[in-house]
Structures are given as structure tokens and as C-alpha cells.
Design a protein around this motif. Sequence first.
Motif, PDB file in Angstrom:
ATOM      1  N   MET A   1       0.829  -1.182   0.000  1.00  0.00           N
ATOM      2  CA  MET A   1       0.000   0.000   0.000  1.00  0.00           C
ATOM      3  C   MET A   1       0.874   1.246   0.000  1.00  0.00           C
ATOM      4  O   MET A   1       2.055   1.183   0.239  1.00  0.00           O
ATOM      5  N   SER A   2       0.258   2.370  -0.234  1.00  0.00           N
ATOM      6  CA  SER A   2       1.034   3.613  -0.281  1.00  0.00           C
ATOM      7  C   SER A   2       1.204   4.194   1.114  1.00  0.00           C
ATOM      8  O   SER A   2       0.365   4.037   1.991  1.00  0.00           O
ATOM      9  N   ASN A   3       2.309   4.865   1.272  1.00  0.00           N
ATOM     10  CA  ASN A   3       2.614   5.525   2.525  1.00  0.00           C
ATOM     11  C   ASN A   3       2.179   6.988   2.390  1.00  0.00           C
ATOM     12  O   ASN A   3       2.726   7.725   1.578  1.00  0.00           O
ATOM     13  N   PRO A   4       1.189   7.462   3.156  1.00  0.00           N
ATOM     14  CA  PRO A   4       0.698   8.835   2.980  1.00  0.00           C
ATOM     15  C   PRO A   4       1.751   9.902   3.281  1.00  0.00           C
ATOM     16  O   PRO A   4       1.670  10.998   2.762  1.00  0.00           O
ATOM     17  N   ILE A   5       2.745   9.586   4.079  1.00  0.00           N
ATOM     18  CA  ILE A   5       3.782  10.564   4.394  1.00  0.00           C
ATOM     19  C   ILE A   5       4.702  10.769   3.193  1.00  0.00           C
ATOM     20  O   ILE A   5       5.089  11.878   2.873  1.00  0.00           O
ATOM     21  N   ALA A   6       5.032   9.696   2.480  1.00  0.00           N
ATOM     22  CA  ALA A   6       5.945   9.780   1.341  1.00  0.00           C
ATOM     23  C   ALA A   6       5.210  10.070   0.033  1.00  0.00           C
ATOM     24  O   ALA A   6       5.842  10.237  -0.996  1.00  0.00           O
ATOM     25  N   ASP A   7       3.900  10.124   0.060  1.00  0.00           N
ATOM     26  CA  ASP A   7       3.112  10.345  -1.155  1.00  0.00           C
ATOM     27  C   ASP A   7       3.295  11.779  -1.641  1.00  0.00           C
ATOM     28  O   ASP A   7       2.986  12.722  -0.930  1.00  0.00           O
ATOM     29  N   PRO A   8       3.805  11.983  -2.867  1.00  0.00           N
ATOM     30  CA  PRO A   8       4.041  13.347  -3.340  1.00  0.00           C
ATOM     31  C   PRO A   8       2.776  14.080  -3.756  1.00  0.00           C
ATOM     32  O   PRO A   8       2.805  15.271  -4.002  1.00  0.00           O
ATOM     33  N   GLY A   9       1.652  13.407  -3.867  1.00  0.00           N
ATOM     34  CA  GLY A   9       0.402  14.058  -4.216  1.00  0.00           C
ATOM     35  C   GLY A   9       0.030  13.934  -5.678  1.00  0.00           C
ATOM     36  O   GLY A   9      -1.013  14.367  -6.087  1.00  0.00           O
ATOM     37  N   HIS A  10       0.897  13.392  -6.490  1.00  0.00           N
ATOM     38  CA  HIS A  10       0.639  13.113  -7.899  1.00  0.00           C
ATOM     39  C   HIS A  10       0.275  14.338  -8.712  1.00  0.00           C
ATOM     40  O   HIS A  10      -0.390  14.238  -9.734  1.00  0.00           O
ATOM     41  N   GLY A  11       0.661  15.511  -8.275  1.00  0.00           N
ATOM     42  CA  GLY A  11       0.473  16.716  -9.069  1.00  0.00           C
ATOM     43  C   GLY A  11      -0.930  17.265  -9.107  1.00  0.00           C
ATOM     44  O   GLY A  11      -1.265  18.027  -9.997  1.00  0.00           O
ATOM     45  N   HIS A  12      -1.767  16.894  -8.174  1.00  0.00           N
ATOM     46  CA  HIS A  12      -3.131  17.421  -8.139  1.00  0.00           C
ATOM     47  C   HIS A  12      -3.141  18.749  -7.394  1.00  0.00           C
ATOM     48  O   HIS A  12      -3.711  18.873  -6.322  1.00  0.00           O
ATOM     49  N   SER A  13      -2.511  19.759  -7.989  1.00  0.00           N
ATOM     50  CA  SER A  13      -2.441  21.074  -7.352  1.00  0.00           C
ATOM     51  C   SER A  13      -2.611  22.146  -8.423  1.00  0.00           C
ATOM     52  O   SER A  13      -2.400  21.889  -9.605  1.00  0.00           O
ATOM     53  N   PRO A  14      -2.998  23.339  -8.025  1.00  0.00           N
ATOM     54  CA  PRO A  14      -3.113  24.421  -9.005  1.00  0.00           C
ATOM     55  C   PRO A  14      -1.797  24.700  -9.734  1.00  0.00           C
ATOM     56  O   PRO A  14      -1.805  25.002 -10.928  1.00  0.00           O
ATOM     57  N   ALA A  15      -0.679  24.566  -9.043  1.00  0.00           N
ATOM     58  CA  ALA A  15       0.619  24.795  -9.687  1.00  0.00           C
ATOM     59  C   ALA A  15       0.865  23.774 -10.789  1.00  0.00           C
ATOM     60  O   ALA A  15       1.289  24.127 -11.897  1.00  0.00           O
ATOM     61  N   ALA A  16       0.596  22.522 -10.516  1.00  0.00           N
ATOM     62  CA  ALA A  16       0.825  21.472 -11.502  1.00  0.00           C
ATOM     63  C   ALA A  16      -0.121  21.611 -12.688  1.00  0.00           C
ATOM     64  O   ALA A  16       0.295  21.490 -13.845  1.00  0.00           O
ATOM     65  N   TRP A  17      -1.387  21.852 -12.412  1.00  0.00           N
ATOM     66  CA  TRP A  17      -2.358  21.984 -13.502  1.00  0.00           C
ATOM     67  C   TRP A  17      -2.036  23.169 -14.400  1.00  0.00           C
ATOM     68  O   TRP A  17      -2.102  23.083 -15.632  1.00  0.00           O
TER      69      TRP A  17
END
Length: 76
Positions: A1-17
Motif C-alpha cells: 500500500m502507499s505511505n501517505p507521508i511519502a506520497d508526493p500528491g501526484h500533481g493534483h495542485s493548481p501549480a501542476a495543472w
Amino acid sequence: MSNPIADPGHGHSPAAWTAVVIMLVGIAIGTTAFFLDVPVVVWVSVGIVVVGMIVGVVMAKAGYGVKGPKYTPKAH
């Protein structure tokens, strides 16, 4: 499973978009200009892609990145 602490967020941010949309526009213009053999516009589109990368970094540093204070993730 994924570790929420190490999860980079997969670019779901206004900056990335914002960065991705600017770069996609630059690539679309560049591809069309390359097909139509307009080298000046191809190089301008390369500049647009670079501007998109810079905008993404600046927005992330301004707090609109994944771990920035101005970004609130949406629940899935």
C-alpha cells in the motif's frame, strides 16, 4: 500500500495543472508549426514550454503546490 507521508500528491495542485496546461499549449503550437515548417514559431513554442515550467515552480514556491499552505486537497 502507499505511505501517505511519502506520497508526493501526484500533481493534483493548481501549480501542476497550470504548468501542464501552459506546456500543452506550447507543445500543440510547436507541433503545428513544425508540420507547417515555420521554425520561428517552433522556437517560440519551446519558450512557452519553458515558461510553463517556470510558472509551475514559482506557483509551488508561492504555496500552490501539493504541500503548500494555499492548497487544500479534495476528498475522493
